[in-house]
Scaffold this motif. Structure first.
Motif, PDB file in Angstrom:
ATOM      1  N   LEU A  79       0.343  -5.544 -10.174  1.00 31.13           N
ATOM      2  CA  LEU A  79       1.540  -5.273  -9.909  1.00 31.13           C
ATOM      3  C   LEU A  79       2.238  -6.680  -9.247  1.00 31.13           C
ATOM      4  CD1 LEU A  79       1.128  -1.852  -8.274  1.00 31.13           C
ATOM      5  CD2 LEU A  79       1.356  -2.496 -10.869  1.00 31.13           C
ATOM      6  N   ASP A  80       3.391  -6.682  -9.648  1.00 31.15           N
ATOM      7  CA  ASP A  80       4.133  -8.114  -9.470  1.00 31.15           C
ATOM      8  C   ASP A  80       4.383  -8.151  -7.933  1.00 31.15           C
ATOM      9  OD1 ASP A  80       4.235  -9.239 -11.774  1.00 31.15           O
ATOM     10  OD2 ASP A  80       6.335  -9.040 -12.181  1.00 31.15           O
ATOM     11  N   TYR A  81       4.693  -7.034  -7.255  1.00 32.22           N
ATOM     12  CA  TYR A  81       5.302  -7.064  -5.936  1.00 32.22           C
ATOM     13  C   TYR A  81       4.301  -7.569  -4.888  1.00 32.22           C
ATOM     14  CZ  TYR A  81       4.056  -1.876  -6.209  1.00 32.22           C
ATOM     15  OH  TYR A  81       3.375  -1.052  -6.167  1.00 32.22           O
ATOM     16  N   TYR A  82       3.004  -7.790  -5.044  1.00 38.14           N
ATOM     17  CA  TYR A  82       2.088  -7.805  -3.799  1.00 38.14           C
ATOM     18  C   TYR A  82       2.281  -9.469  -3.191  1.00 38.14           C
ATOM     19  CZ  TYR A  82      -0.660  -3.757  -4.353  1.00 38.14           C
ATOM     20  OH  TYR A  82      -0.797  -2.072  -4.285  1.00 38.14           O
ATOM     21  N   ASN A  83       2.177  -9.578  -2.002  1.00 37.23           N
ATOM     22  CA  ASN A  83       2.150 -10.936  -1.407  1.00 37.23           C
ATOM     23  C   ASN A  83       1.010 -10.752  -0.319  1.00 37.23           C
ATOM     24  OD1 ASN A  83       3.666  -8.982   0.286  1.00 37.23           O
ATOM     25  ND2 ASN A  83       4.329 -11.119   1.430  1.00 37.23           N
ATOM     26  N   LEU A  84       0.665 -11.974   0.199  1.00 36.14           N
ATOM     27  CA  LEU A  84      -0.383 -12.148   1.176  1.00 36.14           C
ATOM     28  C   LEU A  84      -1.689 -11.366   1.034  1.00 36.14           C
ATOM     29  CD1 LEU A  84       2.094 -12.365   4.301  1.00 36.14           C
ATOM     30  CD2 LEU A  84       0.706 -13.971   3.560  1.00 36.14           C
ATOM     31  N   THR A  85      -1.848 -10.274   1.971  1.00 31.45           N
ATOM     32  CA  THR A  85      -3.356  -9.570   1.895  1.00 31.45           C
ATOM     33  C   THR A  85      -3.413  -8.853   0.484  1.00 31.45           C
ATOM     34  OG1 THR A  85      -2.952  -9.353   4.004  1.00 31.45           O
ATOM     35  CG2 THR A  85      -4.812  -8.179   3.047  1.00 31.45           C
ATOM     36  N   VAL A  86      -4.453  -8.998  -0.457  1.00 26.19           N
ATOM     37  CA  VAL A  86      -4.752  -8.178  -1.530  1.00 26.19           C
ATOM     38  C   VAL A  86      -6.244  -7.858  -1.542  1.00 26.19           C
ATOM     39  CG1 VAL A  86      -2.989  -8.923  -3.359  1.00 26.19           C
ATOM     40  CG2 VAL A  86      -5.102 -10.214  -3.195  1.00 26.19           C
ATOM     41  N   TYR A  87      -6.707  -6.583  -1.880  1.00 27.65           N
ATOM     42  CA  TYR A  87      -7.987  -6.224  -1.642  1.00 27.65           C
ATOM     43  C   TYR A  87      -8.326  -5.251  -2.780  1.00 27.65           C
ATOM     44  CZ  TYR A  87      -6.256  -2.318   1.368  1.00 27.65           C
ATOM     45  OH  TYR A  87      -5.807  -1.365   1.998  1.00 27.65           O
ATOM     46  N   GLU A  88      -9.672  -5.100  -2.993  1.00 29.24           N
ATOM     47  CA  GLU A  88     -10.203  -4.125  -3.825  1.00 29.24           C
ATOM     48  C   GLU A  88     -11.618  -3.593  -3.319  1.00 29.24           C
ATOM     49  OE1 GLU A  88     -10.727  -5.352  -8.135  1.00 29.24           O
ATOM     50  OE2 GLU A  88      -8.412  -5.047  -8.230  1.00 29.24           O
ATOM     51  N   TRP A  89     -11.859  -2.450  -3.193  1.00 28.52           N
ATOM     52  CA  TRP A  89     -13.203  -2.088  -3.036  1.00 28.52           C
ATOM     53  C   TRP A  89     -13.913  -1.603  -4.417  1.00 28.52           C
ATOM     54  CZ3 TRP A  89     -15.165  -1.135   1.977  1.00 28.52           C
ATOM     55  CH2 TRP A  89     -14.059  -1.668   2.895  1.00 28.52           C
ATOM     56  N   ILE A  90     -15.053  -2.280  -4.397  1.00 31.02           N
ATOM     57  CA  ILE A  90     -15.639  -1.918  -5.890  1.00 31.02           C
ATOM     58  C   ILE A  90     -17.121  -1.426  -5.548  1.00 31.02           C
ATOM     59  CG2 ILE A  90     -16.518  -3.562  -7.665  1.00 31.02           C
ATOM     60  CD1 ILE A  90     -14.373  -5.584  -6.672  1.00 31.02           C
ATOM     61  N   THR A  91     -17.790  -0.691  -6.458  1.00 35.54           N
ATOM     62  CA  THR A  91     -18.879  -0.177  -6.398  1.00 35.54           C
ATOM     63  C   THR A  91     -19.616  -0.817  -8.115  1.00 35.54           C
ATOM     64  OG1 THR A  91     -20.513   1.474  -6.958  1.00 35.54           O
ATOM     65  CG2 THR A  91     -18.136   2.012  -7.399  1.00 35.54           C
TER      66      THR A  91
END
Ligand code: ATP
Ligand code: MG
Length: 443
Positions: free
Chosen positions: A262-274
């Protein structure tokens, strides 16, 4: 004439009773954890004006370009869309109801989302998300808190190792400089770009980093990194987040190619992955979206949130062999029709008054076939209201799982209707042995 069989829409699943306990257990635990962090529930409609998503998600995203279920309401001509995600809806609701007027908010939601994707394992056209939004907080304290919340949830669910990947997308100016560098990098290798990348080159080059095309991987890996374009404030925000996570023992790795759909993210981004779900291994995505509230017409306020893909977590729960028992009812009530049905009906209501879960036999059937149903229901007790018992204001109680140590009495015995609820409630609650006293009175 044979009618065509009707089937569910492709990519949209039924949740069958056998799976319901697993979903209920997941939802109950997720709600407990969200409440433990002070989050309050919000429910927004499944259908919104299409403009909310085109404005709120961004025109050049997978979702808005090709995944939205949009339609014109035939009755009034409105352009509507089945929500593909809930953040824009939550922000819309907060603005509409002035929820951010005097204080920040911690909100959570849960429910179906709709995206027209190619159905495969872990990817459906109707899927479910549990999400949270902290609105009005600049972070990075709430960013860290949300990550701790999620770490706690994975722990409570006992789904095994889930990896945390982090990145910072900086602010608008930093992204603009990085963007120019990205475009220059990809332009200098124009012959290697696939059609998607060429189309996005000047609209959303950040998304090229997220490419799933194997032929583009090395080009994406060599691309300029956003982290090299962050200014002092963004770097400090990112450093503090990492410091807080390290202090709490949360492991993470930094993935400079991690962007969000999504376009609106800034600064912190994260994902939890298995690694245990194949290609669809991301069970949760989150991050900051400081510009969104203002973009949707609200007074500017920073915000941070995440969304968990419920189907993928349920799949993990299954992978780790977690069984959640099918909840059986406590009591099955049998009768012989006619006047005995009324007595059975009142017996069943008394049992429910006492807090028990009761199936009252419906329809016809001899006692023998009813007893088979009672057995199959999984109930602990059968309550039989035959003609003889009904005439005495009583019922025969029979323990159905005598082998089960939890069943306090194995014998069949008569109990007055007046005592039925208390007797069985006590027996089920305490698991204690009942003394086989004779019927003490009549109802
Ligand atoms: P992907 O790159 O896999 O398409 P996304 O970036 O579109 O994911 P988000 O919009 O961040 O996903 O949604 C958050 C989470 O919701 C995802 O991490 C995933 O667990 C889940 N999710 C997203 N799309 C689907 C889908 N079509 N079916 C099932 N779960 C989904
Ligand atoms: Mg997607």
């Amino acid at each position: 004439m044979k009618k065509d069989k009707l089937a569910a829409v492709r990519g949209m699943n039924d949740l069958l009773p056998a799976d319901a306990p697993l979903w209920e257990a997941f939802e109950a635990r997720a709600i407990d954890v969200l409440r433990a962090y002070g989050y309050q529930q919000i429910r927004t409609p499944i259908v919104e004006h299409t403009a909310l998503f085109t404005r709120g998600i961004g025109e050049v995203t997978d979702i808005v370009e090709k995944e939205m279920y949009s339609f014109v309401d035939q009755l009034n001509g409105e352009n509507l869309t089945l929500r593909p995600e809930a953040t824009a809806s939550v922000v819309r609701a907060c603005i509409e109801h002035s929820l951010l007027y005097d204080a920040p908010r911690r909100l959570w939601y849960m429910g179906p989302m709709f995206r027209h994707e190619r159905p495969q394992r872990g990817r459906y056209r109707q899927f479910h998300q549990v999400g949270a939004e902290a609105l009005g907080f600049p972070g990075p304290d709430v960013d860290a808190e949300q990550i701790l919340l999620l770490a706690r949830l994975w722990d409570v669910l006992e789904i095994g190792p889930v990896r945390l990947e982090l990145n910072s997308l900086g602010n608008g100016e930093e992204r603009a400089r990085h963007r120019a560098a990205l475009i220059a990098h990809f332009e200098s290798h124009a012959d290697l770009l696939d059609a998607d990348a060429r189309r996005r080159l000047h609209t959303n080059p950040l998304r090229i980093l997220d490419t799933k095309n194997p032929a583009m991987q090395s080009l994406a890996a060599q691309a300029p990194r956003i982290t090299d374009y962050l200014g002092a404030d963004s770097r400090a925000h990112f450093a503090r987040l990492q410091e807080l996570l390290a202090a709490r023992g949360v492991e993470f790795s930094i993935n400079p190619r991690l962007v969000r759909g999504l376009d609106y993210y800034n600064l912190t981004v994260y994902e939890w992955i298995t690694d245990r779900l194949g290609a669809q291994g991301t069970i949760c995505g989150g991050g900051r979206y400081d510009p969104l509230i203002e973009m949707l017409g609200g007074r500017p306020a920073p915000a941070c949130g995440f969304a968990i893909g419920v189907e993928r977590v349920i799949e993990l729960l299954r992978e780790t062999g977690q069984q959640v028992g099918q909840a059986a009812c406590d009591v099955y009530v049998l009768h012989q029709g006619g006047a005995t049905f009324l007595a059975a009906l009142s017996a069943a209501e008394r049992l429910r008054d006492a807090g028990l879960e009761v199936i009252l036999h419906a329809g016809e059937g001899g006692l023998k076939s009813q007893m088979k149903r009672a057995d199959a229901s999984g109930a602990q007790y059968a309550v039989i209201v035959g003609e003889a018992e009904a005439a005495q204001g009583a019922a025969m109680v029979k323990a159905l799982r005598a082998a089960d140590a939890a069943v306090p009495f194995a014998q069949q015995r008569a109990v007055t209707l007046a005592e039925l609820g208390d007797t069985l409630a006590a027996a089920l609650a305490a698991g204690s042995t009942l003394d086989n006293e004779p019927i003490s009175g009549k109802d």
